[in-house]
Enzyme design. Structure first.
Site, PDB file in Angstrom:
ATOM      1  N   HIS A 172      62.631  60.679  77.333  1.00 54.07           N
ATOM      2  CA  HIS A 172      63.168  61.894  76.718  1.00 54.07           C
ATOM      3  C   HIS A 172      63.715  62.844  77.783  1.00 54.07           C
ATOM      4  O   HIS A 172      63.637  64.073  77.656  1.00 54.07           O
ATOM      5  CB  HIS A 172      62.087  62.583  75.884  1.00 54.07           C
ATOM      6  CG  HIS A 172      62.589  63.210  74.620  1.00 54.07           C
ATOM      7  ND1 HIS A 172      62.326  62.680  73.381  1.00 54.07           N
ATOM      8  CD2 HIS A 172      63.334  64.329  74.397  1.00 54.07           C
ATOM      9  CE1 HIS A 172      62.885  63.458  72.446  1.00 54.07           C
ATOM     10  NE2 HIS A 172      63.504  64.457  73.040  1.00 54.07           N
TER      11      HIS A 172
ATOM     12  N   TYR B 291      63.899  61.890  63.800  1.00 53.77           N
ATOM     13  CA  TYR B 291      62.482  62.190  63.951  1.00 53.77           C
ATOM     14  C   TYR B 291      61.926  62.106  62.540  1.00 53.77           C
ATOM     15  O   TYR B 291      62.446  62.775  61.642  1.00 53.77           O
ATOM     16  CB  TYR B 291      62.278  63.624  64.446  1.00 53.77           C
ATOM     17  CG  TYR B 291      62.744  63.913  65.845  1.00 53.77           C
ATOM     18  CD1 TYR B 291      62.121  63.315  66.935  1.00 53.77           C
ATOM     19  CD2 TYR B 291      63.782  64.813  66.084  1.00 53.77           C
ATOM     20  CE1 TYR B 291      62.530  63.607  68.233  1.00 53.77           C
ATOM     21  CE2 TYR B 291      64.187  65.105  67.384  1.00 53.77           C
ATOM     22  CZ  TYR B 291      63.555  64.493  68.445  1.00 53.77           C
ATOM     23  OH  TYR B 291      63.945  64.788  69.719  1.00 53.77           O
TER      24      TYR B 291
ATOM     25  N   LYS C 287      63.583  54.402  70.108  1.00 54.13           N
ATOM     26  CA  LYS C 287      63.878  55.184  71.321  1.00 54.13           C
ATOM     27  C   LYS C 287      62.614  55.863  71.836  1.00 54.13           C
ATOM     28  O   LYS C 287      61.909  56.525  71.060  1.00 54.13           O
ATOM     29  CB  LYS C 287      64.933  56.251  70.999  1.00 54.13           C
ATOM     30  CG  LYS C 287      65.231  57.226  72.135  1.00 54.13           C
ATOM     31  CD  LYS C 287      66.359  58.178  71.747  1.00 54.13           C
ATOM     32  CE  LYS C 287      66.762  59.110  72.875  1.00 54.13           C
ATOM     33  NZ  LYS C 287      65.907  60.290  72.990  1.00 54.13           N
TER      34      LYS C 287
ATOM     35  N   SER D  35      71.849  63.425  66.523  1.00 53.35           N
ATOM     36  CA  SER D  35      70.480  63.846  66.221  1.00 53.35           C
ATOM     37  C   SER D  35      70.343  64.206  64.743  1.00 53.35           C
ATOM     38  O   SER D  35      71.228  64.823  64.150  1.00 53.35           O
ATOM     39  CB  SER D  35      70.124  65.066  67.077  1.00 53.35           C
ATOM     40  OG  SER D  35      68.890  65.604  66.670  1.00 53.35           O
TER      41      SER D  35
ATOM     42  N   THR E 289      63.147  57.967  67.113  1.00 54.90           N
ATOM     43  CA  THR E 289      62.550  58.488  68.355  1.00 54.90           C
ATOM     44  C   THR E 289      61.040  58.542  68.184  1.00 54.90           C
ATOM     45  O   THR E 289      60.533  59.145  67.234  1.00 54.90           O
ATOM     46  CB  THR E 289      63.126  59.882  68.687  1.00 54.90           C
ATOM     47  OG1 THR E 289      64.531  59.744  68.872  1.00 54.90           O
ATOM     48  CG2 THR E 289      62.510  60.457  69.947  1.00 54.90           C
TER      49      THR E 289
HETATM   50  C1  LIG Z   1      69.020  69.746  74.978  1.00 60.70           C
HETATM   51  C2  LIG Z   1      68.490  68.385  74.623  1.00 60.70           C
HETATM   52  C3  LIG Z   1      68.195  68.096  73.285  1.00 60.70           C
HETATM   53  C4  LIG Z   1      67.704  66.840  72.948  1.00 60.70           C
HETATM   54  N1  LIG Z   1      67.506  66.550  71.623  1.00 60.70           N
HETATM   55  C5  LIG Z   1      67.100  65.292  71.285  1.00 60.70           C
HETATM   56  C6  LIG Z   1      66.998  64.917  69.916  1.00 60.70           C
HETATM   57  O1  LIG Z   1      67.302  65.695  69.006  1.00 60.70           O
HETATM   58  N2  LIG Z   1      66.554  63.664  69.652  1.00 60.70           N
HETATM   59  C7  LIG Z   1      66.224  62.756  70.633  1.00 60.70           C
HETATM   60  O2  LIG Z   1      65.820  61.627  70.338  1.00 60.70           O
HETATM   61  N3  LIG Z   1      66.351  63.097  71.934  1.00 60.70           N
HETATM   62  C8  LIG Z   1      66.794  64.315  72.282  1.00 60.70           C
HETATM   63  N4  LIG Z   1      66.957  64.615  73.599  1.00 60.70           N
HETATM   64  C9  LIG Z   1      66.707  63.585  74.633  1.00 60.70           C
HETATM   65  C10 LIG Z   1      67.988  62.769  74.919  1.00 60.70           C
HETATM   66  O3  LIG Z   1      68.363  61.998  73.796  1.00 60.70           O
HETATM   67  C11 LIG Z   1      67.806  61.813  76.102  1.00 60.70           C
HETATM   68  O4  LIG Z   1      66.696  60.969  75.870  1.00 60.70           O
HETATM   69  C12 LIG Z   1      67.644  62.515  77.457  1.00 60.70           C
HETATM   70  O5  LIG Z   1      68.353  63.744  77.479  1.00 60.70           O
HETATM   71  C13 LIG Z   1      68.148  61.615  78.565  1.00 60.70           C
HETATM   72  O6  LIG Z   1      68.004  62.205  79.807  1.00 60.70           O
HETATM   73  P1  LIG Z   1      69.199  62.979  80.580  1.00 60.70           P
HETATM   74  O7  LIG Z   1      69.332  64.299  79.910  1.00 60.70           O
HETATM   75  O8  LIG Z   1      68.700  63.068  81.967  1.00 60.70           O
HETATM   76  O9  LIG Z   1      70.455  62.141  80.447  1.00 60.70           O
HETATM   77  C14 LIG Z   1      67.472  65.867  73.966  1.00 60.70           C
HETATM   78  C15 LIG Z   1      67.769  66.171  75.286  1.00 60.70           C
HETATM   79  C16 LIG Z   1      68.293  67.400  75.624  1.00 60.70           C
HETATM   80  C17 LIG Z   1      68.653  67.654  77.057  1.00 60.70           C
END
Ligand SMILES: Cc1cc2nc3c(=O)[nH]c(=O)nc-3n(C[C@H](O)[C@H](O)[C@H](O)COP(=O)(O)O)c2cc1C
Length: 349
Positions: free
Chosen positions: A243, A130, A219, A108, A156
């Site tokens: 997400h 982002y 994404k 990230s 994203t």
């Molecule tokens: C705690 C947390 C922080 C996240 N931070 C980001 C991020 O910084 N950038 C991003 O594109 N997605 C972020 N996501 C989304 C994840 O990249 C991903 O799309 C999502 O967690 C997939 O679903 P899952 O948790 O059921 O595997 C985050 C998800 C979680 C759980």
């Protein structure tokens, strides 16, 4: 069930027992009523497979080629923030364990560890970004990622605004400022124009490709028409994601969005998927439905409770389960799984 598979099935229960409430709330947080987040894990269970038999499955190859790069396993670590909130080693532990399995980590832009330290673990990694309203504010961070050896950039696009969470806690404590965005210039957050961009468009893909010289992945795409716009604008891959149900509640499950996106752009670009993937069989269901790679967000974070050893165990459990699923479906490679989806209308590709 093997000890690793049992451990994997109990990942969330274990984290609930160990993690401080604000961290657990942040990791498990879902948008709105949590409908999309809770459906995500169930949705993969609806996929039905039509296995081959009488094929030689003695030697397996779990490797895939992503944007011309070989990785040893078809799942990768999705970008997540605040890894140091889960374990003091944060991204470094995730990276070391992922490097050991020959996997891919997407880092990230909000990470709390300098890119060059993550790269120093030897992990194959892509940068996720982002973009801010004032794109120029992202340039130093992009330059640091390129200098540290990121091999692709993932934009994203499902986050023009971060919704106020209502589940499971109304106001989870925020990470300490130092734990986020360490790869941006000092004072970034106070700059006018540092808010997330609300005007992202196809031109941003060109801009990112020019600034970084890297292949661009988009994404957060759920619709085939958006996937088409991204690929026409130069995206090398499209990542089907909602997400993890943390943005818009009541979005379609990614397993249901994937086939139409694969049908629209799969011949020209790679298509990845994430959301609710919790087991090796989920991974195989996703590759069977046309995903070139599958990403996991919450699972690596929950495994990170045990630091590098926890994330290594997650990779071990997935390797075991994917290998078993390949053998039971008569597939020797991930590419072989493309033909094993039962022809239910919702999952036909
Ligand atoms: C705690 C947390 C922080 C996240 N931070 C980001 C991020 O910084 N950038 C991003 O594109 N997605 C972020 N996501 C989304 C994840 O990249 C991903 O799309 C999502 O967690 C997939 O679903 P899952 O948790 O059921 O595997 C985050 C998800 C979680 C759980």
């Amino acid at each position: 069930m093997s000890p690793d598979a049992r451990w994997l099935a109990q990942l969330e229960d274990r984290a609930r027992a160990v993690l401080p409430a604000p961290v657990l709330d942040y990791v498990l947080q879902a948008a709105g009523d949590g409908i999309t987040a809770s459906e995500a894990t169930q949705a993969w269970r609806r996929v039905r497979l039509l296995p081959h038999v009488m094929r030689d499955v003695t030697e397996l190859d779990l490797g895939v080629s992503l944007l011309g790069q070989h990785v040893d396993v078809p799942w990768g670590v999705a970008p997540t923030t605040w890894q140091a909130g889960v374990h003091p080693d944060g991204e470094l532990a995730t990276a070391r364990a992922t490097a050991a399995v020959g996997g891919l980590m997407v880092v990230s832009s909000n990470a709390g560890t300098p890119f060059d330290r993550i790269a120093g673990t030897g992990v194959d990694w892509w940068l996720q970004v982002y973009l801010p309203a004032d794109r120029t504010l992202a340039e130093p961070m992009l330059a640091r990622a390129v200098a540290a050896g990121a091999t692709a950039v993932v934009l994203t696009v499902d986050t023009p605004v971060v919704p106020v969470p209502s589940q499971p806690a109304d106001t989870p404590d925020l990470p300490e400022p130092g734990a986020l965005r360490i790869n941006f210039d000092d004072g970034y957050d106070a700059e006018p124009g540092a808010d997330k961009a609300t005007d992202l468009g196809p031109h941003d893909l060109d801009w990112l490709a020019e600034r970084t010289g890297l292949p661009v992945v988009v994404k957060g795409v759920l619709r085939p028409d958006d996937a088409r716009r991204c690929v026409d604008a130069g995206a090398r891959a499209v990542w089907v994601s909602n997400h993890g149900g943390r943005q818009l509640d009541r979005t379609v499950a990614t397993v249901d969005a994937l086939p139409a996106v694969v049908a629209e752009v799969g011949g020209e670009a790679e298509v990845y998927v994430d959301g609710g993937v919790r087991s090796g069989l989920d991974v195989v269901a996703a590759t069977a439905a046309g995903a070139a790679a599958v990403f996991l967000g919450r699972s690596p974070l929950l495994a990170l409770v045990d630091g590098e050893a926890g994330v290594a165990r997650l990779h071990r459990a997935l390797t075991e389960q994917v290998s078993e699923a390949l053998r039971l479906t008569g597939c020797r490679t991930i590419a072989d799984t493309r033909g094993i989806l039962a022809a239910e209308p919702a999952h036909r590709v």
